[in-house]
Design a protein around this motif. Structure first.
Motif, PDB file in Angstrom:
ATOM      1  N   PHE A  92     -14.268  23.544  -8.840  1.00 32.00           N
ATOM      2  CA  PHE A  92     -13.521  23.530  -7.989  1.00 32.00           C
ATOM      3  C   PHE A  92     -14.214  22.839  -6.776  1.00 32.00           C
ATOM      4  N   ASN A  93     -13.449  22.035  -5.939  1.00 25.73           N
ATOM      5  CA  ASN A  93     -13.929  20.763  -4.987  1.00 25.73           C
ATOM      6  C   ASN A  93     -13.836  21.369  -3.585  1.00 25.73           C
ATOM      7  N   PRO A  94     -15.064  21.284  -2.885  1.00 30.50           N
ATOM      8  CA  PRO A  94     -14.936  21.587  -1.326  1.00 30.50           C
ATOM      9  C   PRO A  94     -13.904  20.391  -0.724  1.00 30.50           C
ATOM     10  N   GLY A  95     -13.102  20.753   0.211  1.00 32.05           N
ATOM     11  CA  GLY A  95     -12.468  19.666   0.835  1.00 32.05           C
ATOM     12  C   GLY A  95     -10.930  19.247   0.055  1.00 32.05           C
ATOM     13  N   GLY A  96     -10.961  19.826  -1.202  1.00 30.10           N
ATOM     14  CA  GLY A  96      -9.969  19.516  -1.973  1.00 30.10           C
ATOM     15  C   GLY A  96      -8.802  20.511  -1.708  1.00 30.10           C
ATOM     16  N   PRO A  97      -7.538  20.411  -2.613  1.00 28.98           N
ATOM     17  CA  PRO A  97      -6.415  21.414  -2.465  1.00 28.98           C
ATOM     18  C   PRO A  97      -6.945  22.764  -2.529  1.00 28.98           C
ATOM     19  N   ARG A  98      -6.526  23.691  -1.938  1.00 26.92           N
ATOM     20  CA  ARG A  98      -6.909  25.133  -1.768  1.00 26.92           C
ATOM     21  C   ARG A  98      -6.840  25.939  -3.507  1.00 26.92           C
ATOM     22  N   ILE A  99      -7.942  26.601  -3.549  1.00 26.97           N
ATOM     23  CA  ILE A  99      -7.687  27.344  -4.801  1.00 26.97           C
ATOM     24  C   ILE A  99      -6.742  28.711  -4.376  1.00 26.97           C
ATOM     25  N   LEU A 100      -6.411  29.127  -5.484  1.00 24.71           N
ATOM     26  CA  LEU A 100      -5.645  30.515  -5.337  1.00 24.71           C
ATOM     27  C   LEU A 100      -6.070  31.497  -6.027  1.00 24.71           C
ATOM     28  N   PHE A 101      -5.999  32.676  -5.227  1.00 29.92           N
ATOM     29  CA  PHE A 101      -6.500  34.199  -5.998  1.00 29.92           C
ATOM     30  C   PHE A 101      -5.965  35.085  -5.307  1.00 29.92           C
ATOM     31  N   PRO A 102      -5.596  36.261  -5.905  1.00 29.52           N
ATOM     32  CA  PRO A 102      -4.702  37.453  -5.347  1.00 29.52           C
ATOM     33  C   PRO A 102      -5.559  37.766  -4.307  1.00 29.52           C
ATOM     34  N   ASP A 103      -4.795  38.505  -2.931  1.00 33.04           N
ATOM     35  CA  ASP A 103      -5.278  38.861  -1.762  1.00 33.04           C
ATOM     36  C   ASP A 103      -6.187  40.141  -2.096  1.00 33.04           C
ATOM     37  N   ILE A 104      -5.669  40.873  -2.984  1.00 31.48           N
ATOM     38  CA  ILE A 104      -6.566  41.993  -3.260  1.00 31.48           C
ATOM     39  C   ILE A 104      -7.075  41.811  -4.707  1.00 31.48           C
ATOM     40  N   THR A 105      -8.294  41.640  -4.665  1.00 26.52           N
ATOM     41  CA  THR A 105      -9.190  41.394  -5.987  1.00 26.52           C
ATOM     42  C   THR A 105     -10.631  41.349  -5.740  1.00 26.52           C
TER      43      THR A 105
END
Lengths: 354, 354
Positions: free
Chosen positions: A98-111
């Motif tokens: 994963f890259n800092p400053g890149g597009p946002r990574i996705l994960f569930p809001d509850i995890t």
């Protein structure tokens, strides 16, 4: 706060592990440990490795352990990475893919709450993907531009399992990004995504010896994926610490993976206890999220979870309570032995209002 | 190279650990391991911890081990951090105290090669401080604007010790920056900077159980410094992996620190062997850098080090050769048992020209 801390350190909100009581004796249903000991083969293997070799560095590439895991999952050794618990692997994977400053990574809001901590440490932007009211993940919410995806499956702390077709759908729609499936709890009834590795070069599966193999005290996790992803993890490891697994952990983990009969016995036993307790809790009025993990996520219609947590603690039973939006009226309860679970339900029944 | 790797991963040049031969039997003088086994108390302590507890997570805050180390060095528990080998600690310290994009950190141009790797991983700019022709560090070269300082003392791979007055001088001139003294090899004759902690809040001392305490196979390192620095390290750990030390490593390390008589015996024995071998090598024409470590750094006036390395390997003796500017005509030779060192000098004497 100290003037000597780096900028990123000043801004961190580190992870808080579940309580490890040192003095008082509790029934410990708060950190999802296995209530049964590891395979007897583990102890024997460690004893065998105790004399003569501790002065020498371990094998930094963990060849033997990786070979044993590869054989178990019908993969090549080059498709297996072994490390110091799945938490370390997750941190390395964030750094590796994963890259800092890149597009946002996705994960569930509850995890698993550690994902946010890794992102903060590494300055990786993220977007929380909303779950529905039953804590279900909707795959199509992950079909958008992103810098990578991470999903715990079964999810934590809910225990909900995302069917493999949905996982494949997410992989299919994110073919240029790494999708991490964190399967810490996969051995309690869910289907592993490991079979999808052949089809999806962007899939990294992360598992651990801490839960189903009863080795939380040894610190061993592993990742499965295409050679190029494993090499990517290895490059990070060799830029942080070449020898993350000690000689005894390596020996113990190999023995654990080789004793499949014991592994099957223990995971079936825990799964059976979970189903039994889930039923009993529903009978006394609890809502129990259907779980495929070695824990259950429960809420009571009238008595607040925070209150139940304290009352149980007063009765010598530790469970996990997360004071976080959306789940602050739930308790996460690890599945212990049948005896422990009977004491747990017994203690609940003593609480006025239940 | 993979399209899935993060930008920083693509640019990394990971550390290469010394060879760990698996098949052939070598006299292994290449990774600075201790030739003697750890204290017998270590084995006993691990055996005692083998049954019953491996299913449970270890204590994430390593209280008992930190208390034992604190007592040994006359510090408070809050001034001790324990982790998975000193390499991991160094990586965490870079993250905790040095800033990417800030002023450049300083370290000697010839030193432990992992420092450059950490800096590359974390995008921390650095400036190499030149040593003189005898590999001596000149403290005044560190009296300039910087983002932090790290010095291995004794230095690696030279074995040269920087006197404590010089360390104090560097601390004094860098009072607003963290100065890390990496003392992996301090127990073989050098004076530890641990006594300077009281005076200098900017000092972090890092040590390891891998060398003088003969536990390379267990992976335990520790850091000593003011409470605020230790807390800074702890925040990083809890943002990467809460449980870096497993139950057996914790138990073994406590036993090792408690057996001071054995520790003193082993380190004196190795120091004596080093002095004897250094003398013998000088007699047969080698230049031997005066060492305060458990290794020596040697060069021959006529025979190239690369050639000696291969010839020794052919005779079943592994030493370390670094193909790097300034030191590519030197060999680093770990101090083994007296018997091993006799085989080493004997093998050298068989080489034509020596």
């Amino acid at each position: 706060m100290s003037r000597f801390w780096s900028d990123v350190n000043k801004r961190l909100s580190p992870y808080t592990p579940g309580e490890q009581p040192r003095n008082k004796k509790y029934i410990k249903l708060n950190t999802n440990e296995n209530p049964y000991p590891p395979s007897p083969g583990v102890i024997a293997a460690i004893e065998k490795n105790l004399n003569g070799s501790l002065r020498l560095y371990p094998d930094p590439s963990c060849e033997e352990l990786r070979t044993a895991i590869a054989e178990y999952y019908n993969l090549k050794k080059e498709q297996v990475y072994a490390g110091n618990g799945s938490d370390e692997l997750l941190a390395f994977a964030f750094l590796a893919f994963f890259n800092p400053g890149g597009p946002r990574i996705l994960f569930p809001d509850i995890t698993y709450s550690f994902y946010k901590v890794y992102a903060a440490l590494l300055k990786i932007d993220y977007e929380l993907v909303l779950l529905d009211d039953d804590f279900s993940i909707h795959p199509e919410m992950f079909f958008k531009n992103n810098g990578g995806v991470i999903i715990a499956n079964p999810n934590a702390p809910t225990g909900k399992f995302l069917p493999l077709e949905s996982v494949a759908d997410i992989l299919e729609h994110n073919s240029s990004k790494v999708v991490i499936i964190d399967e810490a709890y996969i051995d309690f009834g869910g289907d592993s995504a490991v079979g999808l590795i052949e089809k999806y070069p962007n899939l990294l599966v992360i598992q651990t010896f801490s839960k189903s193999r009863a080795l939380a005290g040894l610190r061993v996790g592993f990742a499965l994926g295409r050679e190029e992803l494993i090499e990517g993890l290895d490059r990070i490891k060799n830029s942080v610490n070449s020898y993350t697994l000690d000689r005894l952990s390596l020996a113990g983990a190999i023995a654990a993976i080789e004793d499949d009969a014991y592994f099957q016995y223990v995971r079936r036993k825990i799964t059976a206890s979970r189903e039994r307790v889930s039923g009993e809790l529903r009978e006394i009025g609890f809502k129990v999220i259907p779980s495929m993990a070695n824990f259950i996520f429960i809420t009571h219609p009238f008595i607040p979870a925070a209150e139940l947590f304290l009352k149980l603690k007063g009765k010598g039973i530790l469970v996990r309570y997360f004071k976080e939006p959306g789940i602050d009226n739930y308790l996460r309860v690890s599945i212990g032995t049948d005896e422990e679970m009977d004491l747990f339900t017994g203690a609940l029944k003593e609480i006025p209002g239940i």
